[in-house]
Design an enzyme around this catalytic site. Sequence first.
Site, PDB file in Angstrom:
ATOM      1  N   PRO A 215       0.824  -1.206   0.000  1.00 53.79           N
ATOM      2  CA  PRO A 215       0.000   0.000   0.000  1.00 53.79           C
ATOM      3  C   PRO A 215       0.864   1.265   0.000  1.00 53.79           C
ATOM      4  CG  PRO A 215      -0.526  -1.412   1.875  1.00 53.79           C
ATOM      5  CD  PRO A 215       0.645  -2.007   1.198  1.00 53.79           C
ATOM      6  N   THR A 218       4.215   2.813   2.556  1.00 52.53           N
ATOM      7  CA  THR A 218       4.813   1.789   3.397  1.00 52.53           C
ATOM      8  C   THR A 218       6.334   1.737   3.261  1.00 52.53           C
ATOM      9  OG1 THR A 218       4.178   0.259   1.665  1.00 52.53           O
ATOM     10  CG2 THR A 218       2.855   0.248   3.658  1.00 52.53           C
ATOM     11  N   GLY A 219       6.886   2.614   2.444  1.00 51.46           N
ATOM     12  CA  GLY A 219       8.346   2.697   2.379  1.00 51.46           C
ATOM     13  C   GLY A 219       8.960   2.002   1.184  1.00 51.46           C
ATOM     14  N   THR A 221       9.529   3.269  -1.952  1.00 56.74           N
ATOM     15  CA  THR A 221      10.519   4.159  -2.551  1.00 56.74           C
ATOM     16  C   THR A 221      11.735   4.271  -1.640  1.00 56.74           C
ATOM     17  OG1 THR A 221       8.666   5.398  -3.443  1.00 56.74           O
ATOM     18  CG2 THR A 221      10.823   6.429  -3.581  1.00 56.74           C
ATOM     19  N   HIS A 435     -26.356  11.485  20.909  1.00 57.76           N
ATOM     20  CA  HIS A 435     -25.931  10.592  19.828  1.00 57.76           C
ATOM     21  C   HIS A 435     -24.571   9.968  20.163  1.00 57.76           C
ATOM     22  CE1 HIS A 435     -25.682   9.546  15.397  1.00 57.76           C
ATOM     23  NE2 HIS A 435     -24.399   9.470  15.741  1.00 57.76           N
ATOM     24  N   GLU A 436     -23.624  10.811  20.545  1.00 54.89           N
ATOM     25  CA  GLU A 436     -22.277  10.301  20.822  1.00 54.89           C
ATOM     26  C   GLU A 436     -22.254   9.420  22.067  1.00 54.89           C
ATOM     27  OE1 GLU A 436     -20.050  10.427  18.634  1.00 54.89           O
ATOM     28  OE2 GLU A 436     -21.155  11.837  17.370  1.00 54.89           O
ATOM     29  N   HIS A 439     -23.393   5.985  21.151  1.00 57.02           N
ATOM     30  CA  HIS A 439     -22.322   5.132  20.619  1.00 57.02           C
ATOM     31  C   HIS A 439     -21.454   4.610  21.753  1.00 57.02           C
ATOM     32  CE1 HIS A 439     -22.834   5.880  16.368  1.00 57.02           C
ATOM     33  NE2 HIS A 439     -22.619   7.177  16.458  1.00 57.02           N
ATOM     34  N   ASP A 513     -23.118   6.481   9.948  1.00 53.73           N
ATOM     35  CA  ASP A 513     -23.217   5.276  10.776  1.00 53.73           C
ATOM     36  C   ASP A 513     -23.990   4.190  10.033  1.00 53.73           C
ATOM     37  OD1 ASP A 513     -22.021   6.730  12.801  1.00 53.73           O
ATOM     38  OD2 ASP A 513     -23.920   7.275  13.757  1.00 53.73           O
TER      39      ASP A 513
END
Length: 624
Positions: A215, A218-219, A221, A435-436, A439, A513
Amino acid sequence: MKFSWKNLLLWSLPIIIISFFIWQVFFTPINNDNTSNNIANSRMTYGRFLEYIDMGWVKKVDIYDSGHTAIIEAIGPELGNRIQKIRVELPANAPELIIKLREKNVDINAHPTKNNTALWNLIGNLIFPLLLITGLTLFFRRSNNTAGGPGQAMSFGKSKASFQIETKTGIIFEDVAGIDEAKEEFEEIVTFLKRPEYFTAVGAKIPKGVLLIGPPGTGKTLLAKAIAGEANVPFFSISGSEFVEMFVGVGASRVRDLFKKAKENAPCIIFIDEIDAVGRQRGAGIGGGNDEREQTLNQLLTEMDGFEGNTGIIVIAATNRADILDSALLRPGRFDRQVNIDIPDFNGRLAILNVHTKNKKISPDISLSIIARRTPGFSGADLANLLNEAAIITARQKKNNITLNEVDKAIDRIIAGMEGTALIDSKSKRLIAYHEIGHAIVGTLLKDHENVQKVTLIPRGQARGLTWFTPSEDQSLISKSQIKARIMGALGGRAAEEIVFGESEITTGASNDLQQVTSMARQMVTRFGMSNIGPLSLENEDTNPFLGRGMGSSNEYSDEIAIKIDKQIQIIVYECHQKTVKIIKNNRVIIDKLVDLLIEKETIDGNEFRNIIKQYTDIPNKIY
Ligand code: ADP
Ligand code: MG
Ligand code: ZN
């Protein structure tokens, strides 16, 4: 076509070129003196001519064409002892000739190219380049407009600056952390480059190509550069997207240039980033093949076949889509070595954080393992960026060193976007708070849910409020009850809105959500075999890379199954919703308290949150 001076010039250009040539061919004035063509049918090499002079057989020399041709009169046994006219082509620079001829007392005669249309010639010679220059300038301007970049047409076919050369990358293996297997693989290649004789002595062939798959960030190069740096060889790099240009053939010529230059500088590393841009399966994609890309790919294959294993060039290519690469690229003798680089795990992140904190002022009490723990899913580049953000925040606050506080802020910012300012107390602030907390409490009371890290009403990015959970380290194997817990946690916000404010007051705030809920439920049914339909894999993740997600995916099931799938998704979400509502209803007293606290403090830390709940009920709660 509308008349314009530009068009006139453009059209006149080819006409003038053509007429110039016609004129050159038919009307070049016949030089009366220049009758050499008619007279001298026999020819002689310049060397033979010099011998003839030495022998004293040359009687007369007439020089034409401003010194390029000579018609000589010579007599000799080979010529039947008759004076003959012979044509000799003279080298461009022959000063010794005149000296020789004078020594031998040969009659020399130079004939300037006399002609009666000298004026026309002059005009012609002047006008032609002039028009050419104007014409070309116009052409380049026009092509610039369409190509969008300056000098596009100028680089056509030449592409001088199309790849980068670093004679010393200055990067060593120590700078690359957390990908030890990949590094081991490459240590061998460094030895190949440094001491090829070790391998050639036993008849081993040095690999030509290595494909790095992983991906972004990720290093890849970085690792390629580290190989060049360790082996102390030059690093040639180009990106696959740079190959694919508007002009057909440019990509191929860039590949040629690149390999030519590399061969001159061997041993060296050629790094091709984003090779999938050119290296896709040929003949795939909508709307037929892409000629340009295929030509470029073919050229690349040819070049890779063209150099022998031991020339000291190693081609490293990087991609995050190995699945779409043309199989020809992966054949032996090309990119036959493949190295996977994944998003780092906890230890990898810790190692990367260590590398990137070396040159930063870090508060001595900061623990990198806490940061590593908070950042699952972060790539090396994300971590580097995170520490940089933290350093910026520290500098902005005029502090001397980075503390956990700044790092936390940076993490939040990277994950959820820029922080906004909190709402003033209002009905919608209360709704967001419920709401929070919804959760957070569902997540806390469920055994299989990750722990709450914090709940906040300070908006970030698109979100008006946020509940953060401490991500679990191992995201690769997730159980059915864990997925269900996540679905319930995600439904917690909407459920709280419903119960506290009533059905008609629910808001659009839950749309994100619900998207997650639906997607998780769907995957349970179609990918993980976690429903009554049974252990069937009915859909693949992202089936066709050439069509967008979802588009054109050919599902392997009948319409009948499709109906069943929808039914199962509904059942899963319905059941989860019922349970979630129950949790909210049963804990209404704690929820009200927590909401008041949240509105007052705007952020509640995970531990504090749990401590408050513990006063009322068990965590995790056996009932749910
Ligand atoms: P990729 O080519 O895989 O997209 P890069 O090599 O360009 O990723 O990584 C970008 C930056 O992220 C690097 O310059 C480095 O600062 C940091 N980075 C990424 N991976 C690592 C790693 N494994 N170790 C140290 N730094 C890393
Ligand atoms: Mg890269
Ligand atoms: Zn929500």
